[in-house]
Motif scaffolding. Structure first.
Motif, PDB file in Angstrom:
ATOM      1  N   VAL A   1     -18.451 -46.177 -24.218  1.00 30.08           N
ATOM      2  CA  VAL A   1     -18.940 -46.818 -23.001  1.00 30.08           C
ATOM      3  C   VAL A   1     -17.810 -46.818 -21.982  1.00 30.08           C
ATOM      4  O   VAL A   1     -16.756 -47.419 -22.213  1.00 30.08           O
ATOM      5  CB  VAL A   1     -19.390 -48.264 -23.286  1.00 30.08           C
ATOM      6  CG1 VAL A   1     -19.838 -48.948 -22.002  1.00 30.08           C
ATOM      7  CG2 VAL A   1     -20.491 -48.284 -24.332  1.00 30.08           C
ATOM      8  N   CYS A   2     -18.022 -46.145 -20.860  1.00 29.24           N
ATOM      9  CA  CYS A   2     -17.004 -46.065 -19.808  1.00 29.24           C
ATOM     10  C   CYS A   2     -17.369 -47.046 -18.701  1.00 29.24           C
ATOM     11  O   CYS A   2     -18.437 -46.927 -18.089  1.00 29.24           O
ATOM     12  CB  CYS A   2     -16.912 -44.640 -19.274  1.00 29.24           C
ATOM     13  SG  CYS A   2     -16.576 -43.416 -20.570  1.00 29.24           S
ATOM     14  N   ILE A   3     -16.491 -48.003 -18.458  1.00 30.43           N
ATOM     15  CA  ILE A   3     -16.800 -49.142 -17.591  1.00 30.43           C
ATOM     16  C   ILE A   3     -16.077 -49.015 -16.255  1.00 30.43           C
ATOM     17  O   ILE A   3     -14.895 -48.663 -16.209  1.00 30.43           O
ATOM     18  CB  ILE A   3     -16.401 -50.460 -18.285  1.00 30.43           C
ATOM     19  CG1 ILE A   3     -17.164 -50.614 -19.609  1.00 30.43           C
ATOM     20  CG2 ILE A   3     -16.674 -51.656 -17.386  1.00 30.43           C
ATOM     21  CD1 ILE A   3     -16.748 -51.822 -20.420  1.00 30.43           C
ATOM     22  N   SER A   4     -16.772 -49.319 -15.183  1.00 35.30           N
ATOM     23  CA  SER A   4     -16.189 -49.272 -13.844  1.00 35.30           C
ATOM     24  C   SER A   4     -15.000 -50.207 -13.723  1.00 35.30           C
ATOM     25  O   SER A   4     -15.054 -51.366 -14.168  1.00 35.30           O
ATOM     26  CB  SER A   4     -17.242 -49.655 -12.800  1.00 35.30           C
ATOM     27  OG  SER A   4     -16.647 -49.873 -11.533  1.00 35.30           O
ATOM     28  N   THR A   5     -13.948 -49.729 -13.088  1.00 37.65           N
ATOM     29  CA  THR A   5     -12.756 -50.552 -12.866  1.00 37.65           C
ATOM     30  C   THR A   5     -12.979 -51.590 -11.775  1.00 37.65           C
ATOM     31  O   THR A   5     -12.114 -52.432 -11.543  1.00 37.65           O
ATOM     32  CB  THR A   5     -11.565 -49.662 -12.473  1.00 37.65           C
ATOM     33  OG1 THR A   5     -11.889 -48.936 -11.267  1.00 37.65           O
ATOM     34  CG2 THR A   5     -11.236 -48.665 -13.569  1.00 37.65           C
ATOM     35  N   LYS A   6     -14.125 -51.545 -11.117  1.00 38.78           N
ATOM     36  CA  LYS A   6     -14.414 -52.478 -10.021  1.00 38.78           C
ATOM     37  C   LYS A   6     -15.152 -53.731 -10.490  1.00 38.78           C
ATOM     38  O   LYS A   6     -15.390 -54.635  -9.693  1.00 38.78           O
ATOM     39  CB  LYS A   6     -15.248 -51.781  -8.941  1.00 38.78           C
ATOM     40  CG  LYS A   6     -14.658 -50.492  -8.406  1.00 38.78           C
ATOM     41  CD  LYS A   6     -13.322 -50.708  -7.738  1.00 38.78           C
ATOM     42  CE  LYS A   6     -12.805 -49.413  -7.124  1.00 38.78           C
ATOM     43  NZ  LYS A   6     -11.460 -49.587  -6.518  1.00 38.78           N
ATOM     44  N   LEU A   7     -15.506 -53.787 -11.754  1.00 38.30           N
ATOM     45  CA  LEU A   7     -16.317 -54.905 -12.223  1.00 38.30           C
ATOM     46  C   LEU A   7     -15.507 -56.180 -12.380  1.00 38.30           C
ATOM     47  O   LEU A   7     -14.291 -56.153 -12.578  1.00 38.30           O
ATOM     48  CB  LEU A   7     -16.975 -54.551 -13.554  1.00 38.30           C
ATOM     49  CG  LEU A   7     -17.967 -53.383 -13.558  1.00 38.30           C
ATOM     50  CD1 LEU A   7     -18.709 -53.313 -14.881  1.00 38.30           C
ATOM     51  CD2 LEU A   7     -18.948 -53.473 -12.397  1.00 38.30           C
ATOM     52  N   THR A   8     -16.199 -57.291 -12.311  1.00 36.30           N
ATOM     53  CA  THR A   8     -15.574 -58.589 -12.532  1.00 36.30           C
ATOM     54  C   THR A   8     -15.445 -58.851 -14.034  1.00 36.30           C
ATOM     55  O   THR A   8     -16.025 -58.139 -14.861  1.00 36.30           O
ATOM     56  CB  THR A   8     -16.425 -59.707 -11.917  1.00 36.30           C
ATOM     57  OG1 THR A   8     -17.684 -59.757 -12.611  1.00 36.30           O
ATOM     58  CG2 THR A   8     -16.671 -59.453 -10.437  1.00 36.30           C
ATOM     59  N   ALA A   9     -14.709 -59.902 -14.364  1.00 37.61           N
ATOM     60  CA  ALA A   9     -14.539 -60.266 -15.773  1.00 37.61           C
ATOM     61  C   ALA A   9     -15.890 -60.554 -16.418  1.00 37.61           C
ATOM     62  O   ALA A   9     -16.157 -60.143 -17.554  1.00 37.61           O
ATOM     63  CB  ALA A   9     -13.615 -61.480 -15.885  1.00 37.61           C
ATOM     64  N   ALA A  10     -16.760 -61.261 -15.701  1.00 38.52           N
ATOM     65  CA  ALA A  10     -18.070 -61.596 -16.258  1.00 38.52           C
ATOM     66  C   ALA A  10     -18.897 -60.348 -16.509  1.00 38.52           C
ATOM     67  O   ALA A  10     -19.594 -60.236 -17.534  1.00 38.52           O
ATOM     68  CB  ALA A  10     -18.814 -62.539 -15.311  1.00 38.52           C
ATOM     69  N   GLU A  11     -18.834 -59.380 -15.590  1.00 39.78           N
ATOM     70  CA  GLU A  11     -19.598 -58.145 -15.752  1.00 39.78           C
ATOM     71  C   GLU A  11     -19.069 -57.324 -16.923  1.00 39.78           C
ATOM     72  O   GLU A  11     -19.848 -56.761 -17.706  1.00 39.78           O
ATOM     73  CB  GLU A  11     -19.552 -57.331 -14.458  1.00 39.78           C
ATOM     74  CG  GLU A  11     -20.342 -57.955 -13.321  1.00 39.78           C
ATOM     75  CD  GLU A  11     -20.073 -57.298 -11.985  1.00 39.78           C
ATOM     76  OE1 GLU A  11     -21.030 -57.161 -11.199  1.00 39.78           O
ATOM     77  OE2 GLU A  11     -18.914 -56.921 -11.711  1.00 39.78           O
ATOM     78  N   LEU A  12     -17.745 -57.259 -17.061  1.00 39.00           N
ATOM     79  CA  LEU A  12     -17.165 -56.533 -18.181  1.00 39.00           C
ATOM     80  C   LEU A  12     -17.536 -57.196 -19.502  1.00 39.00           C
ATOM     81  O   LEU A  12     -17.922 -56.530 -20.467  1.00 39.00           O
ATOM     82  CB  LEU A  12     -15.649 -56.436 -18.038  1.00 39.00           C
ATOM     83  CG  LEU A  12     -14.926 -55.664 -19.146  1.00 39.00           C
ATOM     84  CD1 LEU A  12     -13.809 -54.801 -18.603  1.00 39.00           C
ATOM     85  CD2 LEU A  12     -14.370 -56.615 -20.205  1.00 39.00           C
ATOM     86  N   ASP A  13     -17.424 -58.519 -19.547  1.00 33.75           N
ATOM     87  CA  ASP A  13     -17.783 -59.243 -20.765  1.00 33.75           C
ATOM     88  C   ASP A  13     -19.226 -58.965 -21.158  1.00 33.75           C
ATOM     89  O   ASP A  13     -19.541 -58.772 -22.338  1.00 33.75           O
ATOM     90  CB  ASP A  13     -17.601 -60.752 -20.559  1.00 33.75           C
ATOM     91  CG  ASP A  13     -16.130 -61.152 -20.502  1.00 33.75           C
ATOM     92  OD1 ASP A  13     -15.281 -60.288 -20.752  1.00 33.75           O
ATOM     93  OD2 ASP A  13     -15.869 -62.324 -20.210  1.00 33.75           O
ATOM     94  N   TYR A  14     -20.107 -58.930 -20.162  1.00 29.90           N
ATOM     95  CA  TYR A  14     -21.517 -58.668 -20.443  1.00 29.90           C
ATOM     96  C   TYR A  14     -21.703 -57.292 -21.073  1.00 29.90           C
ATOM     97  O   TYR A  14     -22.413 -57.139 -22.083  1.00 29.90           O
ATOM     98  CB  TYR A  14     -22.336 -58.763 -19.158  1.00 29.90           C
ATOM     99  CG  TYR A  14     -23.687 -58.108 -19.268  1.00 29.90           C
ATOM    100  CD1 TYR A  14     -24.720 -58.694 -20.002  1.00 29.90           C
ATOM    101  CD2 TYR A  14     -23.918 -56.871 -18.666  1.00 29.90           C
ATOM    102  CE1 TYR A  14     -25.953 -58.068 -20.123  1.00 29.90           C
ATOM    103  CE2 TYR A  14     -25.146 -56.244 -18.784  1.00 29.90           C
ATOM    104  CZ  TYR A  14     -26.157 -56.839 -19.514  1.00 29.90           C
ATOM    105  OH  TYR A  14     -27.362 -56.208 -19.637  1.00 29.90           O
TER     106      TYR A  14
END
Length: 510
Positions: A78-91
């Motif tokens: 899963v490749c995650i955007s570096t622009k996301l917030t902590a809550a979005e990453l945690d989700y």
């Protein structure tokens, strides 16, 4: 069959990756060894085929080490955007079930409250509570793991209209990590990509197109030149310096390069470029006309999604005969259907469906998965469009972006395409805001080239610019200004964020 591991044996010293800004070069032999170490680390930490890892990294060579290590370990990555917030990453980490999270040192502050059982590694620095990726892989063998098996990416939507959803497809039926893929066949057949390709990747690797296409180039034995950050003139300089012959872009890249002054645009020799692929968002007709006039007939457009359910393609010559089209189906069969699910004839607008393409599901969201299919099993990405008598698809907009004002359906894309061609506009988003009389009113949020020019005079000028070509109902009733729009680095707008501001506080502007 093709894979970086094969090229590591047949042409070990050939560059698999070059970092454009620094010239740092990773050979196929080095990429093979580095990805083998990653695979051994995954196994050493208990990860087995069909497990999931997540990574949130800037464009660094380690991105490919990890992605190829996961691909040869049978993992979902899963490749995650570096622009996301902590809550979005945690989700996303929780929703995907990732057992390992790998994050750039500069981004660990966005890791939030990731589950305690998730293994955490940091790249490019030392952070308390995180294990060093570099130290961990250095202790691993650089030979293949004993149980190699093909893995695959699992990417999340950009969340432009709601919470991101993971697009999950089954692990490849053929477990051979070097088995041919649909994208390999398309890359060779449509664009002639292969071992002679020197491919410029200017966008963040966490997005589907840069990740999948650059990895496909490496599968085929070509060299990927990776920009760490997109800057218009730096991209042109990279084409000249590395003799780039293939590349991939999004329309916002074109807009920014076209807004360079004439001297900057003429400063670089672009004659090596034979293929300039673009996708991710509809390209305004005047922008594409200008790009073909500048670069020549090397532009190739496609329409697809992370879901992999279908693909249309069009080259420059075809586009000049069908301006505004995103092409004919190259994978899957195109259909246009109305709200009732009934197929519509040529020329009528409706939801775009593909039949017979790739099968996907939205992870942990059976309702959304079901919503994306009709009774015949055809699937849609939620885009509105029409097909002409020759079979060429034209996109109108996304269904979720449609504005209904006084009972009239208005698609923002057409208005945005007009505004972005104004010389004093750097970026624009058109949304529907609440209106007591009409239900919704058309609002344009404009990022000026020079923020100092923002004001009533420029708003009046832009209104007149729209009225010159658009009907009154499509002309924005309100033009607001913003120093920067919430745009994904891949070119997609987070319209949800803008729209929420207006609907939460109708009188508020940005």
């Amino acid at each position: 069959m093709s894979h970086p591991s094969i090229h590591a044996r047949t042409d070990p010293a050939k560059p698999a990756l070059i970092v454009a800004e620094t010239g740092e070069t990773i050979s196929f032999a080095e990429l093979d060894a580095r990805s083998n170490r990653a695979a051994h680390l995954f196994r050493a930490r208990g990860l087995v085929a069909s497990d999931t890892i997540a990574l949130m990294l800037e464009n660094t060579p380690e991105f490919y080490d990890i992605a190829w290590g996961a691909q040869r370990s049978g993992l979902f990555f899963v490749c995650i955007s570096t622009k996301l917030t902590a809550a979005e990453l945690d989700y996303i980490v929780g929703d995907s079930g990732a057992k390992m999270l790998i994050v750039s040192a500069s981004l660990t502050g966005s890791a939030g409250t990731v589950r305690a059982e998730t293994l955490r590694f940091v790249v490019g620095g030392s952070v308390p509570g995180w294990e060093s990726w570099e130290d961990a892989v250095a202790a691993q063998p650089d030979t293949p793991i004993a149980d190699e098996r093909a893995g695959i990416d699992m990417l999340y939507s950009s969340g432009t209209t709601g919470r991101p959803k993971g697009v999950r497809v089954a692990l490849p039926e053929d477990p051979d990590m070097a088995a041919p893929t649909v994208l390999m066949m398309l890359a060779r057949g449509l664009y002639g990509l292969g071992p002679d390709s020197i491919y410029l990747s200017p966008a963040p690797l966490y997005h589907a197109a840069p990740l999948r296409w650059s990895m496909t180039v490496q599968r085929l034995g070509g060299t990927v030149v990776m920009l760490q950050h997109f800057e218009p003139e730096a991209a042109l300089a990279a084409i000249e310096r590395y003799k780039i012959n293939a590349s991939q872009w999004v329309p916002t890249h074109f807009v920014r390069m076209l807004k360079l002054d004439a001297a900057a645009r003429a400063r670089h020799d672009l004659s090596s470029l034979k293929v300039a692929i673009h996708a991710a968002a509809p390209c305004p007709v005047p922008v594409k006309e200008a790009m073909i006039a500048w670069w020549g007939p090397v532009l190739y457009e496609y329409y697809a999604g992370s879901e992999g359910n279908g693909l249309t393609t069009i080259d420059s010559a075809q586009w000049l005969e069908h301006k505004g089209s995103v092409g004919k189906a190259a994978y899957g069969v195109l259909h246009i259907c109305g709200e009732d699910g009934v197929e519509l004839p040529a020329g009528e607008e409706g939801l775009v469906y593909f039949e017979g393409g790739g099968v996907f599901e939205y992870h942990n969201d059976p309702a959304k998965t079901a919503e994306a299919r009709n009774a015949l099993g055809w699937s849609t990405l939620g885009d509105i469009g029409r097909i002409d008598k020759d079979g060429y698809l034209y996109l109108t907009d996304r269904k979720s972006f449609m504005i209904i004002s006084g009972g009239v359906n208005i698609y923002p894309q057409e208005i945005e395409n007009r505004l972005i061609t104004h010389p004093r506009v750097a970026d624009v988003a058109v949304i529907g805001a609440p209106c007591p009389e009409m239900g919704e009113r058309v609002v344009a949020v404009v990022q000026p080239v020079d923020m100092a020019e923002a004001g009533e005079a420029l708003a009046a000028e832009l209104t007149a610019w729209c009225r010159a070509e658009l009907s009154g109902v499509k002309t924005p009733r309100q033009i607001d200004f913003s120093a920067e729009l919430p745009r994904h680095a891949t070119g997609k707008l987070y319209k949800r964020l803008l729209r929420d501001q207006y609907w939460a506080e109708p009188a508020t502007t940005v």
